[in-house]
Design a protein around this motif. Structure first.
Motif, PDB file in Angstrom:
ATOM      1  N   THR A 125       0.849  -1.177   0.000  1.00  0.00           N
ATOM      2  CA  THR A 125       0.000   0.000   0.000  1.00  0.00           C
ATOM      3  C   THR A 125       0.887   1.230   0.000  1.00  0.00           C
ATOM      4  OG1 THR A 125      -1.740  -1.146   1.195  1.00  0.00           O
ATOM      5  CG2 THR A 125      -1.788   1.250   1.261  1.00  0.00           C
ATOM      6  N   VAL A 162      -0.311   4.596  -0.368  1.00  0.00           N
ATOM      7  CA  VAL A 162      -1.016   5.843  -0.125  1.00  0.00           C
ATOM      8  C   VAL A 162      -1.065   6.115   1.371  1.00  0.00           C
ATOM      9  CG1 VAL A 162      -3.161   7.111  -0.460  1.00  0.00           C
ATOM     10  CG2 VAL A 162      -2.368   5.518  -2.199  1.00  0.00           C
ATOM     11  N   LEU A 198      -4.271   6.215   3.937  1.00  0.00           N
ATOM     12  CA  LEU A 198      -4.956   5.039   4.464  1.00  0.00           C
ATOM     13  C   LEU A 198      -4.653   4.832   5.944  1.00  0.00           C
ATOM     14  CD1 LEU A 198      -4.577   2.439   1.600  1.00  0.00           C
ATOM     15  CD2 LEU A 198      -6.530   3.877   2.145  1.00  0.00           C
ATOM     16  N   GLU A 206      -9.966   0.267   2.104  1.00  0.00           N
ATOM     17  CA  GLU A 206     -10.703   1.241   1.301  1.00  0.00           C
ATOM     18  C   GLU A 206     -11.036   0.686  -0.079  1.00  0.00           C
ATOM     19  OE1 GLU A 206      -9.885   5.900   0.539  1.00  0.00           O
ATOM     20  OE2 GLU A 206      -8.493   4.546  -0.492  1.00  0.00           O
ATOM     21  N   VAL A 256     -10.393   1.391  -7.307  1.00  0.00           N
ATOM     22  CA  VAL A 256      -9.123   1.423  -6.576  1.00  0.00           C
ATOM     23  C   VAL A 256      -9.353   0.761  -5.223  1.00  0.00           C
ATOM     24  CG1 VAL A 256      -7.200   2.826  -5.757  1.00  0.00           C
ATOM     25  CG2 VAL A 256      -8.588   3.644  -7.673  1.00  0.00           C
ATOM     26  N   GLY A 297      -5.638   1.491  -2.068  1.00  0.00           N
ATOM     27  CA  GLY A 297      -4.613   2.385  -2.598  1.00  0.00           C
ATOM     28  C   GLY A 297      -3.486   1.687  -3.319  1.00  0.00           C
ATOM     29  N   SER A 298      -3.605   0.380  -3.586  1.00  0.00           N
ATOM     30  CA  SER A 298      -2.485  -0.370  -4.156  1.00  0.00           C
ATOM     31  C   SER A 298      -2.821  -1.093  -5.453  1.00  0.00           C
ATOM     32  CB  SER A 298      -1.975  -1.396  -3.142  1.00  0.00           C
ATOM     33  OG  SER A 298      -2.994  -2.319  -2.807  1.00  0.00           O
ATOM     34  N   VAL A 353      -0.968   5.548  -7.155  1.00  0.00           N
ATOM     35  CA  VAL A 353      -1.082   6.714  -6.282  1.00  0.00           C
ATOM     36  C   VAL A 353      -1.863   7.824  -6.981  1.00  0.00           C
ATOM     37  CG1 VAL A 353       0.195   8.495  -5.035  1.00  0.00           C
ATOM     38  CG2 VAL A 353       1.037   6.135  -5.057  1.00  0.00           C
ATOM     39  N   HIS A 387      -5.550   6.783  -7.395  1.00  0.00           N
ATOM     40  CA  HIS A 387      -6.199   6.914  -6.096  1.00  0.00           C
ATOM     41  C   HIS A 387      -6.480   8.386  -5.781  1.00  0.00           C
ATOM     42  CE1 HIS A 387      -6.148   7.133  -1.610  1.00  0.00           C
ATOM     43  NE2 HIS A 387      -6.925   6.073  -1.740  1.00  0.00           N
ATOM     44  N   HIS A 388      -5.504   9.235  -6.010  1.00  0.00           N
ATOM     45  CA  HIS A 388      -5.665  10.680  -5.812  1.00  0.00           C
ATOM     46  C   HIS A 388      -6.829  11.198  -6.642  1.00  0.00           C
ATOM     47  CE1 HIS A 388      -4.844  14.882  -6.984  1.00  0.00           C
ATOM     48  NE2 HIS A 388      -4.243  15.010  -5.824  1.00  0.00           N
TER      49      HIS A 388
END
Length: 433
Positions: A9, A11, A14, A61, A145, A148-149, A184, A187-188
């Motif tokens: 992960t 991000v 999280l 998430e 997503v 976050g990975s 990343v 996810h953003h």
């Protein structure tokens, strides 16, 4: 392509549950990231099992955006997995389009909301006399997503018509699974929702951006997110297509469901063929909407006479939005090459520079064009009849200017609304005053 562990992960947000739904800070355009693992997923047979497997493993998430979600066997399985995830403490945010998913029942949506799923509807509106009227400026993206990975981006909706057992109208389509640093950015982007990052505003900033694009090395596993909105990123997807076509040296393959681009993109396609690049277009031969084929055929003459090879896919409706250039550039996403996607809808594609991935995509598209497509003859294309030329001219210009005309119509600004609020507002619109 580099293997990355599913558990990784990257991000930071999280770690803090309070940051999960806060919009990220604004940033410039998303750039290229190396060392990603990218896997092509063809049709629902590959896409749904893999997405559902990852959803079952989610720990922190889930972010999901889709244009269409139906209450069929695919939709019900997704529904169950999202509720299960929310009930075990996973933060789940689902964004649905108010037109594409406008037929979902209140009970179906409420079950998710009551389980803790943060449910958002883009531009909801109740039908008038049974007809949905919110046609334009749709949320057309398809993004997932998880933790976050792991990210999925493509053109596949959550509906059973992406499975072969749906029958003759089952759609042919593509998506990608991505693991690595590029997640990343995805996810953003998925977190940002309505607060999109700003684009380089001035011409000299955009020029520097294009130079960076051209100066990329040829290392595999490079991924970049590119998107279209109705603010400062109106032409980004069309621009990357034109830039890639301008640099093509060997071959170009474009498979697109709704093909009716503007003059500049058409010119780059034609110019590539003129300088000796093998240009192959795979378009709909059995469309789910007849107007898609009629519009595309208006352009055949213009392209065929300069050496572009056009194939119509005749096995089932083509829903894909993919392309490749030479040996190491490709794109997969939600954007068609038509006025709706290029001028009105919210779209997202990923650009991929990876030789192994591009070889795999070429292998699949080459097989598709040879085994299940009809080649359009360069000679003998309908031309010369005054009525046909006149109709073609009128249809072309009506469709090309349609987005601008649609913008003149009185309409509210499309918004992303929480499920409960969306229900309240659509009801209040139809109450007598």
């Amino acid at each position: 392509m580099n293997e990355l562990p599913l558990e990784k992960t990257t991000v930071a947000s999280l770690a803090d549950p309070g940051l999960a739904h806060e919009p990220p800070p604004a940033d410039l355009d998303y750039g290229w990231h190396s060392n990603n693992r990218v896997v092509l997923l063809e049709n629902g047979e590959a896409y749904f099992p893999r997405v559902f497997e990852v959803l079952r493993q989610a720990r922190d998430e889930i972010l999901l955006e889709t244009f269409i979600l139906y209450e069929d066997k695919v939709g019900h399985e997704l529904h169950r997995l999202l509720i299960d995830a929310a009930q075990r403490g996973v933060r789940v945010t689902v964004s649905l389009d108010g037109f594409g998913s406008g037929e979902l029942s209140t009970a179906f949506l409420a079950a998710m909301s009551n389980a803790g799923v943060r449910l958002q509807i883009f531009d909801p509106a109740r039908p008038i006399f049974g007809v949905r009227t919110n046609w334009f400026h749709r949320l057309h993206r398809k993004i997932v997503v998880v933790d976050g990975s792991i990210a999925f981006v493509g053109g596949i909706n959550f509906s059973a018509d992406h499975l072969a057992d749906f029958g003759p109208q089952a759609k042919q389509d593509y998506a990608v699974e991505i693991q690595g640093p590029a997640v990343v950015d995805i996810h953003h982007f998925a977190l940002a929702q309505g607060d999109r990052p700003a684009r380089a505003r001035y011409w000299w900033q955009r020029r520097r951006q294009r130079r960076r694009e051209l100066a990329l090395n040829e290392h595999d596993g490079q991924v970049r997110l590119v998107y279209r909105d109705n603010r400062q990123h109106r032409n980004d997807i069309e621009e990357v297509y034109r830039l890639a076509l301008r640099g093509a040296r060997q071959r170009v393959v474009i498979a697109n469901a709704y093909f009716f681009p503007g003059y500049r993109l058409l010119r780059e396609i034609r110019n590539a063929a003129r300088r000796g690049v093998e240009v192959r277009l795979i378009l709909q031969g059995e469309p789910d909407m007849l107007v898609a084929r009629l519009a595309a055929r208006m352009l055949y003459d213009y392209l065929l006479k300069d050496g572009v090879h056009i194939y119509e896919y005749c096995k089932r409706p083509l829903h894909g939005k993919v392309a490749l250039v030479d040996d190491d550039w490709s794109t997969v996403g939600s954007s068609n090459l038509d006025p709706l996607s290029l001028s009105l809808n919210l779209e997202a594609n990923v650009l991929i520079r990876d030789r192994a991935f591009t070889r795999e995509l070429y292998k699949r598209l080459d097989w598709l064009s040879r085994e299940h497509c009809q080649a359009m003859p360069a000679k003998g294309a309908a031309r010369g009849r005054l009525w046909r030329l006149t109709v073609g001219f009128l249809v072309f210009h009506i469709l090309r200017h349609f987005p601008a005309w649609a913008g003149w119509l009185p309409a509210h600004k499309p918004r992303l609304q929480p499920f409960g609020q969306a229900e309240d507002e659509t009801e209040s619109r139809h109450e007598p005053h």
